[in-house]
Structures are given as C-alpha cells and as structure tokens.
Design a protein around this motif. Sequence first.
Motif, PDB file in Angstrom:
ATOM      1  N   GLU A 154       3.848  -6.770 -11.070  1.00 50.07           N
ATOM      2  CA  GLU A 154       5.310  -6.676 -11.149  1.00 50.07           C
ATOM      3  C   GLU A 154       5.812  -5.392 -10.505  1.00 50.07           C
ATOM      4  OE1 GLU A 154       8.907  -6.797 -14.490  1.00 50.07           O
ATOM      5  OE2 GLU A 154       6.834  -7.219 -15.077  1.00 50.07           O
ATOM      6  N   ALA A 155       5.096  -4.300 -10.729  1.00 52.42           N
ATOM      7  CA  ALA A 155       5.504  -3.028 -10.141  1.00 52.42           C
ATOM      8  C   ALA A 155       5.197  -2.972  -8.648  1.00 52.42           C
ATOM      9  CB  ALA A 155       4.792  -1.877 -10.857  1.00 52.42           C
ATOM     10  N   LEU A 156       4.149  -3.651  -8.224  1.00 51.89           N
ATOM     11  CA  LEU A 156       3.745  -3.598  -6.818  1.00 51.89           C
ATOM     12  C   LEU A 156       4.632  -4.445  -5.918  1.00 51.89           C
ATOM     13  CD1 LEU A 156      -0.165  -3.825  -6.996  1.00 51.89           C
ATOM     14  CD2 LEU A 156       1.189  -1.876  -6.231  1.00 51.89           C
ATOM     15  N   ARG A 157       5.106  -5.566  -6.436  1.00 49.91           N
ATOM     16  CA  ARG A 157       5.785  -6.547  -5.582  1.00 49.91           C
ATOM     17  C   ARG A 157       6.871  -5.936  -4.701  1.00 49.91           C
ATOM     18  NH1 ARG A 157       6.918  -9.666  -9.366  1.00 49.91           N
ATOM     19  NH2 ARG A 157       4.910 -10.715  -9.483  1.00 49.91           N
ATOM     20  N   PRO A 158       7.806  -5.138  -5.219  1.00 47.81           N
ATOM     21  CA  PRO A 158       8.848  -4.579  -4.337  1.00 47.81           C
ATOM     22  C   PRO A 158       8.334  -3.516  -3.373  1.00 47.81           C
ATOM     23  CG  PRO A 158       9.101  -3.751  -6.577  1.00 47.81           C
ATOM     24  CD  PRO A 158       8.068  -4.819  -6.629  1.00 47.81           C
ATOM     25  N   GLU A 159       7.108  -3.028  -3.578  1.00 49.84           N
ATOM     26  CA  GLU A 159       6.550  -1.985  -2.723  1.00 49.84           C
ATOM     27  C   GLU A 159       5.826  -2.562  -1.499  1.00 49.84           C
ATOM     28  OE1 GLU A 159       7.003   1.159  -3.485  1.00 49.84           O
ATOM     29  OE2 GLU A 159       7.276   1.283  -5.663  1.00 49.84           O
ATOM     30  N   LEU A 160       5.637  -3.870  -1.460  1.00 49.13           N
ATOM     31  CA  LEU A 160       4.864  -4.482  -0.376  1.00 49.13           C
ATOM     32  C   LEU A 160       5.763  -4.692   0.833  1.00 49.13           C
ATOM     33  CD1 LEU A 160       2.823  -7.060  -2.493  1.00 49.13           C
ATOM     34  CD2 LEU A 160       2.225  -4.698  -1.881  1.00 49.13           C
ATOM     35  N   THR A 161       5.960  -3.624   1.573  1.00 58.26           N
ATOM     36  CA  THR A 161       6.900  -3.644   2.697  1.00 58.26           C
ATOM     37  C   THR A 161       6.263  -4.121   3.995  1.00 58.26           C
ATOM     38  OG1 THR A 161       6.402  -1.312   3.124  1.00 58.26           O
ATOM     39  CG2 THR A 161       8.288  -1.799   1.706  1.00 58.26           C
ATOM     40  N   GLY A 162       4.942  -4.107   4.074  1.00 59.94           N
ATOM     41  CA  GLY A 162       4.279  -4.614   5.273  1.00 59.94           C
ATOM     42  C   GLY A 162       4.315  -6.125   5.284  1.00 59.94           C
ATOM     43  N   PRO A 163       4.842  -6.744   6.341  1.00 61.99           N
ATOM     44  CA  PRO A 163       4.976  -8.201   6.346  1.00 61.99           C
ATOM     45  C   PRO A 163       3.643  -8.939   6.349  1.00 61.99           C
ATOM     46  CG  PRO A 163       5.503  -7.298   8.504  1.00 61.99           C
ATOM     47  CD  PRO A 163       5.348  -6.131   7.578  1.00 61.99           C
ATOM     48  N   GLN A 164       2.589  -8.321   6.893  1.00 59.31           N
ATOM     49  CA  GLN A 164       1.294  -8.991   6.987  1.00 59.31           C
ATOM     50  C   GLN A 164       0.209  -8.343   6.144  1.00 59.31           C
ATOM     51  OE1 GLN A 164      -0.031 -10.354  10.961  1.00 59.31           O
ATOM     52  NE2 GLN A 164       1.753  -9.282  11.760  1.00 59.31           N
ATOM     53  N   LEU A 165       0.263  -7.019   6.016  1.00 62.75           N
ATOM     54  CA  LEU A 165      -0.849  -6.299   5.413  1.00 62.75           C
ATOM     55  C   LEU A 165      -0.344  -5.074   4.681  1.00 62.75           C
ATOM     56  CD1 LEU A 165      -4.037  -6.305   5.435  1.00 62.75           C
ATOM     57  CD2 LEU A 165      -3.868  -4.702   7.353  1.00 62.75           C
ATOM     58  N   ASN A 166      -0.866  -4.868   3.445  1.00 57.92           N
ATOM     59  CA  ASN A 166      -0.511  -3.689   2.659  1.00 57.92           C
ATOM     60  C   ASN A 166      -1.778  -3.132   2.015  1.00 57.92           C
ATOM     61  OD1 ASN A 166       2.709  -3.571   2.343  1.00 57.92           O
ATOM     62  ND2 ASN A 166       2.069  -5.715   2.334  1.00 57.92           N
ATOM     63  N   GLY A 167      -1.924  -1.807   2.091  1.00 63.21           N
ATOM     64  CA  GLY A 167      -3.056  -1.150   1.459  1.00 63.21           C
ATOM     65  C   GLY A 167      -2.648  -0.530   0.140  1.00 63.21           C
ATOM     66  N   VAL A 168      -3.431  -0.784  -0.898  1.00 60.37           N
ATOM     67  CA  VAL A 168      -3.140  -0.277  -2.239  1.00 60.37           C
ATOM     68  C   VAL A 168      -4.343   0.528  -2.723  1.00 60.37           C
ATOM     69  CG1 VAL A 168      -2.536  -0.858  -4.616  1.00 60.37           C
ATOM     70  CG2 VAL A 168      -1.707  -2.291  -2.734  1.00 60.37           C
ATOM     71  N   LYS A 169      -4.135   1.811  -2.983  1.00 60.03           N
ATOM     72  CA  LYS A 169      -5.202   2.664  -3.499  1.00 60.03           C
ATOM     73  C   LYS A 169      -4.934   2.997  -4.957  1.00 60.03           C
ATOM     74  CE  LYS A 169      -5.386   7.048  -2.402  1.00 60.03           C
ATOM     75  NZ  LYS A 169      -5.584   8.256  -1.571  1.00 60.03           N
ATOM     76  N   LEU A 170      -5.973   2.881  -5.779  1.00 63.67           N
ATOM     77  CA  LEU A 170      -5.889   3.226  -7.186  1.00 63.67           C
ATOM     78  C   LEU A 170      -6.820   4.400  -7.460  1.00 63.67           C
ATOM     79  CD1 LEU A 170      -5.111   0.111  -6.961  1.00 63.67           C
ATOM     80  CD2 LEU A 170      -5.794  -0.058  -9.344  1.00 63.67           C
ATOM     81  N   PHE A 171      -6.290   5.395  -8.154  1.00 64.57           N
ATOM     82  CA  PHE A 171      -7.083   6.555  -8.570  1.00 64.57           C
ATOM     83  C   PHE A 171      -6.801   6.777 -10.050  1.00 64.57           C
ATOM     84  CE2 PHE A 171      -7.881  11.070  -9.274  1.00 64.57           C
ATOM     85  CZ  PHE A 171      -9.133  11.226  -8.680  1.00 64.57           C
ATOM     86  N   LEU A 172      -7.854   6.822 -10.851  1.00 62.82           N
ATOM     87  CA  LEU A 172      -7.671   6.979 -12.287  1.00 62.82           C
ATOM     88  C   LEU A 172      -8.836   7.751 -12.884  1.00 62.82           C
ATOM     89  CD1 LEU A 172      -8.789   3.726 -14.090  1.00 62.82           C
ATOM     90  CD2 LEU A 172      -8.729   3.834 -11.612  1.00 62.82           C
ATOM     91  N   GLY A 173      -8.563   8.402 -14.004  1.00 65.09           N
ATOM     92  CA  GLY A 173      -9.627   9.114 -14.691  1.00 65.09           C
ATOM     93  C   GLY A 173      -9.165  10.420 -15.294  1.00 65.09           C
ATOM     94  N   GLY A 174     -10.081  11.369 -15.396  1.00 68.09           N
ATOM     95  CA  GLY A 174      -9.831  12.618 -16.106  1.00 68.09           C
ATOM     96  C   GLY A 174     -10.624  12.606 -17.397  1.00 68.09           C
ATOM     97  N   ARG A 175      -9.963  12.959 -18.481  1.00 69.07           N
ATOM     98  CA  ARG A 175     -10.587  12.884 -19.803  1.00 69.07           C
ATOM     99  C   ARG A 175      -9.487  12.696 -20.833  1.00 69.07           C
ATOM    100  NH1 ARG A 175     -12.499  19.197 -20.759  1.00 69.07           N
ATOM    101  NH2 ARG A 175     -10.396  20.118 -20.787  1.00 69.07           N
ATOM    102  N   ALA A 176      -9.867  12.433 -22.069  1.00 66.42           N
ATOM    103  CA  ALA A 176      -8.890  12.206 -23.123  1.00 66.42           C
ATOM    104  C   ALA A 176      -7.953  13.399 -23.244  1.00 66.42           C
ATOM    105  CB  ALA A 176      -9.610  11.959 -24.453  1.00 66.42           C
ATOM    106  N   GLY A 177      -6.658  13.134 -23.175  1.00 66.88           N
ATOM    107  CA  GLY A 177      -5.654  14.175 -23.273  1.00 66.88           C
ATOM    108  C   GLY A 177      -5.344  14.859 -21.969  1.00 66.88           C
ATOM    109  N   ASP A 178      -6.115  14.555 -20.929  1.00 65.36           N
ATOM    110  CA  ASP A 178      -5.898  15.180 -19.619  1.00 65.36           C
ATOM    111  C   ASP A 178      -6.284  14.170 -18.544  1.00 65.36           C
ATOM    112  OD1 ASP A 178      -5.384  16.947 -17.602  1.00 65.36           O
ATOM    113  OD2 ASP A 178      -7.173  18.179 -17.913  1.00 65.36           O
ATOM    114  N   ASP A 179      -5.572  13.031 -18.557  1.00 63.33           N
ATOM    115  CA  ASP A 179      -5.924  11.952 -17.639  1.00 63.33           C
ATOM    116  C   ASP A 179      -4.875  11.805 -16.547  1.00 63.33           C
ATOM    117  OD1 ASP A 179      -3.873  10.985 -19.164  1.00 63.33           O
ATOM    118  OD2 ASP A 179      -4.945   9.265 -19.963  1.00 63.33           O
ATOM    119  N   ILE A 180      -5.229  11.016 -15.554  1.00 63.78           N
ATOM    120  CA  ILE A 180      -4.336  10.797 -14.419  1.00 63.78           C
ATOM    121  C   ILE A 180      -4.499   9.363 -13.936  1.00 63.78           C
ATOM    122  CG2 ILE A 180      -6.080  11.616 -12.772  1.00 63.78           C
ATOM    123  CD1 ILE A 180      -3.797  12.615 -11.015  1.00 63.78           C
ATOM    124  N   ALA A 181      -3.408   8.777 -13.501  1.00 63.92           N
ATOM    125  CA  ALA A 181      -3.438   7.452 -12.892  1.00 63.92           C
ATOM    126  C   ALA A 181      -2.422   7.458 -11.760  1.00 63.92           C
ATOM    127  CB  ALA A 181      -3.089   6.367 -13.913  1.00 63.92           C
TER     128      ALA A 181
END
Length: 259
Positions: A154-181
């Motif tokens: 749902e969050a990605l759909r409006p971000e897909l501006t490339g008519p043929q191809l879109n690259g999506v990178k996910l980065f997540l991790g850290g530790r409890a209380g100090d995480d990042i996504a």
Amino acid sequence: MRPQDRMAVIQRSVVREMAQFGVEFTVDGEVVRGPGSTAVAVREHPGDGGSGHVDLGFVLDLGRADAPVVWDCAAGLGKTEEEKLDNAVKMWATTTASTVVELLEHRGEHGDHYRPAELAGWQAIQGPAAVFGFGNEQLAGWLADHQPLPALAEALRPELTGPQLNGVKLFLGGRAGDDIAEVRVNGEVSEAASAALHALDWPRGERFCWARLFVLLVAEGGVQPAPVRSAPEPVLRTVTAPRRGLLGRVRQALRSARR
C-alpha cells in the motif's frame, strides 16, 4: 583518496564481482561494460569523505536514452578507504546485482520470481538478502520465512513512478531499542514504506545486526532485456507465497563486515 583513484578501485571491484556470475565486464572509460548492451556506471556519492559509499547504476541498454538504469548505493566497512569501497561493491553485488542478473537471465539461479497479489500489474524479482553483524541467525531465519514486500504494498504503490521497472531496496536491523528500517524506491527514501517495514515483527536482538535486500518490480509485459548469456532452457519460477529455500534466500557470508 583522489576521485580518479576511487573510481579505479570501484571499477576493478565491479569487474571482479560480476565475474562471480560467470559474465565478463571490462573497464571502458567512465563505465564498466558487460555483455551486449549492459554496463555498470559509477557516480560520485554526494558528500562522501572516505566513508566507503558507492553509487552504482546497472544500465540495461547502453546508448538508449530512455533505457532503464537500476541505481543503488551501498556502504562498506574496512580499515582503509579501499577496503570500504571494495566491501561496498561486494554488498551491492550480493543483493542488487544478483537481482538484475536474474532479470537478464531468467534462470532462477540468482533470484526468485513472483507476482504479489497486493501489487497487481507488477512482477517481482527478489535477490538474496545479505545479513551481517553479531548474532544474525534470528534475523536471517525471519527473512528466510517471511516475504516483507506484500506488507509494504500500500505504501509502495504511489512510489512506483517507473513505467516499466522500479528498484526497491530494504535495509533493516540494529538492536532492541536502537533499530532502523529504511525503504528506498529508485534510490529515494519512502517514508511511508519505511514506517511499514519498521512495524513488522522482525526480531530485534541484544547485539547489532542488519539485513539488506533488493527487489525489482517489473511491469507485466514491460521491459524484456536481452540475456547476458544464453541458456537452452531458461527457468522462470513463479510463486505466490514465501518458502524456505526459494524466497528464503539469505546470505550470511558478509556477516563479518561489521566486526
């Protein structure tokens, strides 16, 4: 390190890493040329001061102004700037380049193909996840058993501006209380998708570890690049649900990068 020296280190690393896929790339001025019309372009990372960031663009049809270019940035650690750049290219190759090579070859060797019902009209190609840091088994196991893309649809759909191809990178991790996504679509941070990724129940341990993965969303009937090498019987696996061993591709070979 001078810009031209940085460029040389990055380009040599790209040549070496692409050889791991069984394809030959060679340095040609500002780009690294591959088979056919493929190439990898390098651009200076904004504000880089020896931090080990690289910006690489996988060109699918060099010479065509409207051809898709899959841009991504990666960072590496090391004792010297050369080590940092080298590790950054390795990280890019493990996740992003694997995914693009799978798009080009459709063998099922370097990524998984599926059609997320939540993103009608798009096919997904997901490369391996790179999990690194201390005690990364829990996060690696979660990624092997879960497919985060549908939860972000749902969050990605409006971000897909490339008519043929879109690259999506996910980065997540850290530790409890100090995480990042963080989720980037075509190189730009998506705040909504990042928040959705952060809300998922991936494990937060007591020690720092991170994961990085890359997904290409290809429009149905869209880009059909020429393969970088011939295959008598190309393999296309289409699945609708995550399975360990197929969508559960997790590589922990880079786990020492944060140590």
